[in-house]
Design a protein around this motif. Sequence first.
Motif, PDB file in Angstrom:
ATOM      1  N   GLN A 182       0.835  -1.196   0.000  1.00 17.84           N
ATOM      2  CA  GLN A 182       0.000   0.000   0.000  1.00 17.84           C
ATOM      3  C   GLN A 182       0.876   1.254   0.000  1.00 17.84           C
ATOM      4  N   SER A 183       0.344   2.319  -0.635  1.00 20.98           N
ATOM      5  CA  SER A 183       1.053   3.608  -0.723  1.00 20.98           C
ATOM      6  C   SER A 183       2.466   3.383  -1.259  1.00 20.98           C
ATOM      7  N   VAL A 184       2.536   2.956  -2.491  1.00 23.02           N
ATOM      8  CA  VAL A 184       3.793   2.534  -3.114  1.00 23.02           C
ATOM      9  C   VAL A 184       4.397   3.683  -3.915  1.00 23.02           C
ATOM     10  N   THR A 185       5.720   3.790  -3.860  1.00 18.18           N
ATOM     11  CA  THR A 185       6.462   4.747  -4.686  1.00 18.18           C
ATOM     12  C   THR A 185       7.644   4.028  -5.323  1.00 18.18           C
ATOM     13  N   TRP A 186       7.796   4.212  -6.630  1.00 21.13           N
ATOM     14  CA  TRP A 186       8.924   3.608  -7.371  1.00 21.13           C
ATOM     15  C   TRP A 186       9.753   4.731  -7.978  1.00 21.13           C
ATOM     16  N   TYR A 187      11.061   4.658  -7.770  1.00 23.22           N
ATOM     17  CA  TYR A 187      11.987   5.656  -8.290  1.00 23.22           C
ATOM     18  C   TYR A 187      12.883   5.013  -9.346  1.00 23.22           C
ATOM     19  N   ARG A 188      12.854   5.546 -10.516  1.00 23.80           N
ATOM     20  CA  ARG A 188      13.755   5.109 -11.587  1.00 23.80           C
ATOM     21  C   ARG A 188      14.986   6.008 -11.549  1.00 23.80           C
ATOM     22  N   ARG A 189      16.175   5.393 -11.410  1.00 25.54           N
ATOM     23  CA  ARG A 189      17.402   6.171 -11.317  1.00 25.54           C
ATOM     24  C   ARG A 189      18.342   5.854 -12.474  1.00 25.54           C
ATOM     25  N   SER A 190      19.136   6.842 -12.841  1.00 19.81           N
ATOM     26  CA  SER A 190      20.129   6.663 -13.895  1.00 19.81           C
ATOM     27  C   SER A 190      21.346   5.959 -13.324  1.00 19.81           C
ATOM     28  N   ASP A 191      22.292   5.615 -14.211  1.00 19.81           N
ATOM     29  CA  ASP A 191      23.517   4.957 -13.749  1.00 19.81           C
ATOM     30  C   ASP A 191      24.307   5.860 -12.808  1.00 19.81           C
ATOM     31  N   ALA A 192      24.115   7.164 -12.923  1.00 19.29           N
ATOM     32  CA  ALA A 192      24.808   8.114 -12.052  1.00 19.29           C
ATOM     33  C   ALA A 192      24.113   8.255 -10.696  1.00 19.29           C
ATOM     34  N   GLY A 193      22.970   7.571 -10.516  1.00 11.58           N
ATOM     35  CA  GLY A 193      22.261   7.612  -9.245  1.00 11.58           C
ATOM     36  C   GLY A 193      21.241   8.719  -9.132  1.00 11.58           C
ATOM     37  N   GLN A 194      20.975   9.433 -10.224  1.00 11.17           N
ATOM     38  CA  GLN A 194      19.990  10.509 -10.191  1.00 11.17           C
ATOM     39  C   GLN A 194      18.591   9.975 -10.511  1.00 11.17           C
ATOM     40  N   ILE A 195      17.598  10.482  -9.808  1.00 15.58           N
ATOM     41  CA  ILE A 195      16.211  10.073 -10.059  1.00 15.58           C
ATOM     42  C   ILE A 195      15.716  10.726 -11.344  1.00 15.58           C
ATOM     43  N   VAL A 196      15.253   9.917 -12.278  1.00 15.80           N
ATOM     44  CA  VAL A 196      14.753  10.436 -13.551  1.00 15.80           C
ATOM     45  C   VAL A 196      13.236  10.293 -13.669  1.00 15.80           C
ATOM     46  N   ARG A 197      12.651   9.418 -12.837  1.00 16.64           N
ATOM     47  CA  ARG A 197      11.205   9.228 -12.894  1.00 16.64           C
ATOM     48  C   ARG A 197      10.696   8.739 -11.550  1.00 16.64           C
ATOM     49  N   GLN A 198       9.538   9.222 -11.178  1.00 16.08           N
ATOM     50  CA  GLN A 198       8.893   8.803  -9.939  1.00 16.08           C
ATOM     51  C   GLN A 198       7.466   8.378 -10.243  1.00 16.08           C
ATOM     52  N   VAL A 199       7.093   7.198  -9.737  1.00 20.00           N
ATOM     53  CA  VAL A 199       5.743   6.685  -9.953  1.00 20.00           C
ATOM     54  C   VAL A 199       5.123   6.384  -8.587  1.00 20.00           C
ATOM     55  N   ARG A 200       3.978   6.968  -8.313  1.00 20.04           N
ATOM     56  CA  ARG A 200       3.249   6.708  -7.071  1.00 20.04           C
ATOM     57  C   ARG A 200       1.983   5.918  -7.375  1.00 20.04           C
ATOM     58  N   ALA A 201       1.610   5.032  -6.458  1.00 17.13           N
ATOM     59  CA  ALA A 201       0.404   4.226  -6.650  1.00 17.13           C
ATOM     60  C   ALA A 201      -0.223   3.937  -5.300  1.00 17.13           C
ATOM     61  N   ASP A 202      -1.539   3.729  -5.320  1.00 17.23           N
ATOM     62  CA  ASP A 202      -2.244   3.398  -4.081  1.00 17.23           C
ATOM     63  C   ASP A 202      -1.849   2.022  -3.570  1.00 17.23           C
ATOM     64  N   SER A 203      -1.604   1.086  -4.491  1.00 18.77           N
ATOM     65  CA  SER A 203      -1.274  -0.273  -4.080  1.00 18.77           C
ATOM     66  C   SER A 203      -0.487  -0.965  -5.178  1.00 18.77           C
ATOM     67  N   ALA A 204       0.058  -2.126  -4.834  1.00 18.96           N
ATOM     68  CA  ALA A 204       0.811  -2.931  -5.801  1.00 18.96           C
ATOM     69  C   ALA A 204       0.640  -4.395  -5.448  1.00 18.96           C
ATOM     70  N   GLU A 205       0.686  -5.253  -6.473  1.00 15.74           N
ATOM     71  CA  GLU A 205       0.599  -6.695  -6.278  1.00 15.74           C
ATOM     72  C   GLU A 205       1.656  -7.373  -7.127  1.00 15.74           C
ATOM     73  N   PHE A 206       2.004  -8.603  -6.721  1.00 15.39           N
ATOM     74  CA  PHE A 206       3.063  -9.331  -7.426  1.00 15.39           C
ATOM     75  C   PHE A 206       2.569  -9.758  -8.804  1.00 15.39           C
ATOM     76  N   ALA A 207       3.396  -9.462  -9.838  1.00 14.56           N
ATOM     77  CA  ALA A 207       3.015  -9.774 -11.223  1.00 14.56           C
ATOM     78  C   ALA A 207       3.800 -10.949 -11.774  1.00 14.56           C
ATOM     79  N   GLY A 208       4.811 -11.399 -11.055  1.00 21.72           N
ATOM     80  CA  GLY A 208       5.582 -12.591 -11.423  1.00 21.72           C
ATOM     81  C   GLY A 208       6.204 -12.621 -12.824  1.00 21.72           C
ATOM     82  N   PRO A 209       7.273 -11.892 -13.101  1.00 17.90           N
ATOM     83  CA  PRO A 209       8.049 -11.083 -12.157  1.00 17.90           C
ATOM     84  C   PRO A 209       7.549  -9.643 -12.111  1.00 17.90           C
TER      85      PRO A 209
END
Length: 365
Positions: A182-209
Motif C-alpha cells: 500500500q502507498s507505493v512509490t517507485w523511483y527510476r534512477r540513472s547509472d549516475a544515481g539521479q532520479i529520472v522518474r517517480q511513480v506513485r500508486a495506491d497499491s501494488a501486487e506481485f506480477a511474477g516477475p
Amino acid sequence: MQLDFFPSWTLTTYLAKIFVVRIFAVLVMLVLVLLMLDLLSRSGDILAVDGNGQAELLQYAGYRIPQLIQRFLPYSVLLATIISLITLNQNSEVIAMKAAGLSAHQVLAPLLLTALVVAVISFAFNERVVTSATASLKAWEATEYGAVPLEDDARKGLYLTDGNDILTATTMTGRGDKIQLQSVTWYRRSDAGQIVRQVRADSAEFAGPGWRLIGATAFDIGTAETRNAADVTVAPGITPSQIELESVDADALGFMELRDSIQAYKASGRATAELEAKWWHKVSGPLSAFLMPLLGAVAAFGLARSGQLFVRAIIGMALGFAYFVVDNAALAMGSFGGYPPFLAAWAPFFLFLLVGETVLIRTEE
C-alpha cells in the motif's frame, strides 16, 4: 545457616511484599510521567489527521504503555531496590537481621527471588503484548496516523532496491505471491544515481516477475510532467521472499518467530549479526531485573546515622545506570558486527553480576 538463603519464610514474604509494592509504585509513576511527555510531543501529529480525536490519542497510549513498561521495568526494580533497602536501613531492620545471624546474601535473597519472578513475567509480557503493540504502532506510524489495513499481518514501511531503482511501500499485508503493498512509490534512477522518474500508486501486487502498480501516477523529472500511468509493472528483480525478509522487525517479533527469521536470513546468505544480538537480548534484557537488587544492595548496609547512606544510594544508582549504558553500547556494537551477537547481549549481564558480587563481598561479607 549461611548456605540457607531463606531461613525464615515470614521474613522472605515480608521483604518480597514491600519490594513488589515499591516496584509497582515506581513503574506506574515512570510510565505515567513518560507517557504524558510522549503524548505532548505526538498529539499534534495524531490530531492533524482528519477524523482523529480523543479515541486515537487513547489508542496511541495503549500502544505506548506496553513499550514503556518493557523499557523501564528494570529501572523500576533498581529504584525500588534502593528505596526498599534505604527504608529498611533507616528503621534498623537490616541491623536486626544481621544481628540474628543473616549474611548480606541472605538479606538480599528474597529481593533477588522476587526480581527473578519479575524477569520471567517481563519476558512473557514482552512476548505476548509488547511485540504486538510495537507492530501495530509502527504500522500506524508508517501511515502517519491514518487508516491502517485491517489484516492482522500488516507490517510497516519497506525500502528495497532493484539495481539502481528503488521501491518503497508504507505497509505490506499477506505472504508469498499474495503480498499486497500500500502507498507505493517507485523511483527510476540513472547509472549516475539521479532520479529520472517517480511513480506513485495506491497499491501494488506481485506480477511474477515485477510488481503491478494499481492506480499509478508518474512524474518525469526531465520534463516536469505528471500523468496517469494506469497499471504499470516495475521492479522485476524484487521477489516476495526478498520483501518478507526485508520486513523483519526484531522488536515486533516474538522469540521463536525471530529465530525462524534469522534462519531464513542465513539460508539466503544475508548478515544476521543485528538480528542475533537482538534475539539473545530478548532473554538478557528482561533478566537484567534480576541484577538490580545486587547492584543496589550497597544502599542496604552501613549505619544510617553515619551520614553515608545517601552516598551509598548514589553508588547503587550509579552501578545500575552504568549497566544500562554498557548494555546499550554493547548491543549497538553487536548490531553492526563489532561484537559477536552472544557476547553483545550477555557480556554486560555477567560483567555486572561479577561487579555486584565483588562489591557485596568486599564491603559486607
